[in-house]
Design a protein around this motif. Structure first.
Motif, PDB file in Angstrom:
ATOM      1  N   ILE A  90       0.895  -1.156   0.000  1.00  7.98           N
ATOM      2  CA  ILE A  90       0.000   0.000   0.000  1.00  7.98           C
ATOM      3  C   ILE A  90       0.930   1.200   0.000  1.00  7.98           C
ATOM      4  O   ILE A  90       1.674   1.417   0.964  1.00  7.98           O
ATOM      5  CB  ILE A  90      -0.924   0.031   1.228  1.00  7.98           C
ATOM      6  CG1 ILE A  90      -1.858  -1.176   1.215  1.00  7.98           C
ATOM      7  CG2 ILE A  90      -1.726   1.335   1.246  1.00  7.98           C
ATOM      8  CD1 ILE A  90      -2.761  -1.286   2.428  1.00  7.98           C
ATOM      9  N   GLY A  91       0.936   1.933  -1.111  1.00  5.67           N
ATOM     10  CA  GLY A  91       1.942   2.961  -1.240  1.00  5.67           C
ATOM     11  C   GLY A  91       1.491   4.201  -1.974  1.00  5.67           C
ATOM     12  O   GLY A  91       0.354   4.310  -2.445  1.00  5.67           O
ATOM     13  N   TYR A  92       2.432   5.121  -2.063  1.00 10.52           N
ATOM     14  CA  TYR A  92       2.236   6.415  -2.722  1.00 10.52           C
ATOM     15  C   TYR A  92       3.478   6.706  -3.550  1.00 10.52           C
ATOM     16  O   TYR A  92       4.607   6.616  -3.051  1.00 10.52           O
ATOM     17  CB  TYR A  92       2.038   7.503  -1.663  1.00 10.52           C
ATOM     18  CG  TYR A  92       1.870   8.883  -2.244  1.00 10.52           C
ATOM     19  CD1 TYR A  92       0.668   9.269  -2.840  1.00 10.52           C
ATOM     20  CD2 TYR A  92       2.906   9.808  -2.201  1.00 10.52           C
ATOM     21  CE1 TYR A  92       0.504  10.541  -3.370  1.00 10.52           C
ATOM     22  CE2 TYR A  92       2.745  11.079  -2.725  1.00 10.52           C
ATOM     23  CZ  TYR A  92       1.550  11.441  -3.317  1.00 10.52           C
ATOM     24  OH  TYR A  92       1.392  12.690  -3.844  1.00 10.52           O
ATOM     25  N   CYS A  93       3.278   7.055  -4.808  1.00 11.26           N
ATOM     26  CA  CYS A  93       4.380   7.352  -5.711  1.00 11.26           C
ATOM     27  C   CYS A  93       4.729   8.835  -5.630  1.00 11.26           C
ATOM     28  O   CYS A  93       3.891   9.688  -5.916  1.00 11.26           O
ATOM     29  CB  CYS A  93       4.001   6.966  -7.141  1.00 11.26           C
ATOM     30  SG  CYS A  93       5.346   7.205  -8.328  1.00 11.26           S
ATOM     31  N   LEU A  94       5.963   9.121  -5.238  1.00 17.21           N
ATOM     32  CA  LEU A  94       6.442  10.499  -5.154  1.00 17.21           C
ATOM     33  C   LEU A  94       6.991  11.000  -6.493  1.00 17.21           C
ATOM     34  O   LEU A  94       6.786  12.157  -6.851  1.00 17.21           O
ATOM     35  CB  LEU A  94       7.544  10.616  -4.098  1.00 17.21           C
ATOM     36  CG  LEU A  94       7.134  10.370  -2.661  1.00 17.21           C
ATOM     37  CD1 LEU A  94       8.362  10.276  -1.770  1.00 17.21           C
ATOM     38  CD2 LEU A  94       6.214  11.465  -2.183  1.00 17.21           C
ATOM     39  N   SER A  95       7.709  10.126  -7.207  1.00 12.89           N
ATOM     40  CA  SER A  95       8.320  10.535  -8.471  1.00 12.89           C
ATOM     41  C   SER A  95       8.610   9.312  -9.321  1.00 12.89           C
ATOM     42  O   SER A  95       8.659   8.190  -8.833  1.00 12.89           O
ATOM     43  CB  SER A  95       9.609  11.320  -8.215  1.00 12.89           C
ATOM     44  OG  SER A  95      10.566  10.512  -7.561  1.00 12.89           O
ATOM     45  N   GLY A  96       8.817   9.556 -10.609  1.00 11.68           N
ATOM     46  CA  GLY A  96       9.111   8.471 -11.535  1.00 11.68           C
ATOM     47  C   GLY A  96       7.872   7.669 -11.877  1.00 11.68           C
ATOM     48  O   GLY A  96       6.758   7.993 -11.460  1.00 11.68           O
TER      49      GLY A  96
END
Length: 120
Positions: free
Chosen positions: A64-70
């Motif tokens: 369960i995550g959140y993408c900051l960049s890329g």
């Protein structure tokens, strides 16, 4: 758990490098659970750079995550496929492969799956 807790990925309790220097996972323990920051370098692919550590056919961690960049593509064992990018929240069940898309590192914050991820 009582009181306030403050941690920083600038001084994680543990850093786990991937094979061939293609990134790392920084892990902080908040007492109520671990949170990980994954830095996946261009050219990173789970089946090439974490599978030798995990010793499983596909990633068996739930995320369960959140993408900051890329950007990252995740493909489930059944063929379902989705691409994630900056600002996207993700739920990824066990049984998948993944890889970085493009020439920018993908940085993800994960509240579930990095406690034992890429642990030797």
């Amino acid at each position: 758990m009582s009181g306030l807790v403050r941690k920083s990925f600038d001084s994680p309790e543990e850093t786990r490098p991937f094979e061939d220097g293609k990134g790392r996972v920084d892990v902080v323990d908040l007492g109520a659970g671990s949170v990980g920051r994954g830095v996946f370098e261009p050219g990173w692919k789970w089946s090439d750079h974490v599978k030798p550590i995990a010793k499983t056919d596909s990633c068996q961690a739930a995320h369960i995550g959140y993408c900051l960049s890329g950007r990252m593509v995740v493909v489930m064992d059944d063929g379902e496929r989705l691409e994630f990018g900056p600002g996207d929240l993700m739920i990824t069940p066990p049984g998948h492969d993944a890889w970085v898309v493009g020439d920018e590192a993908c940085v993800l914050i994960d509240w579930q799956g990095f406690a034992d991820y890429a642990k030797r």
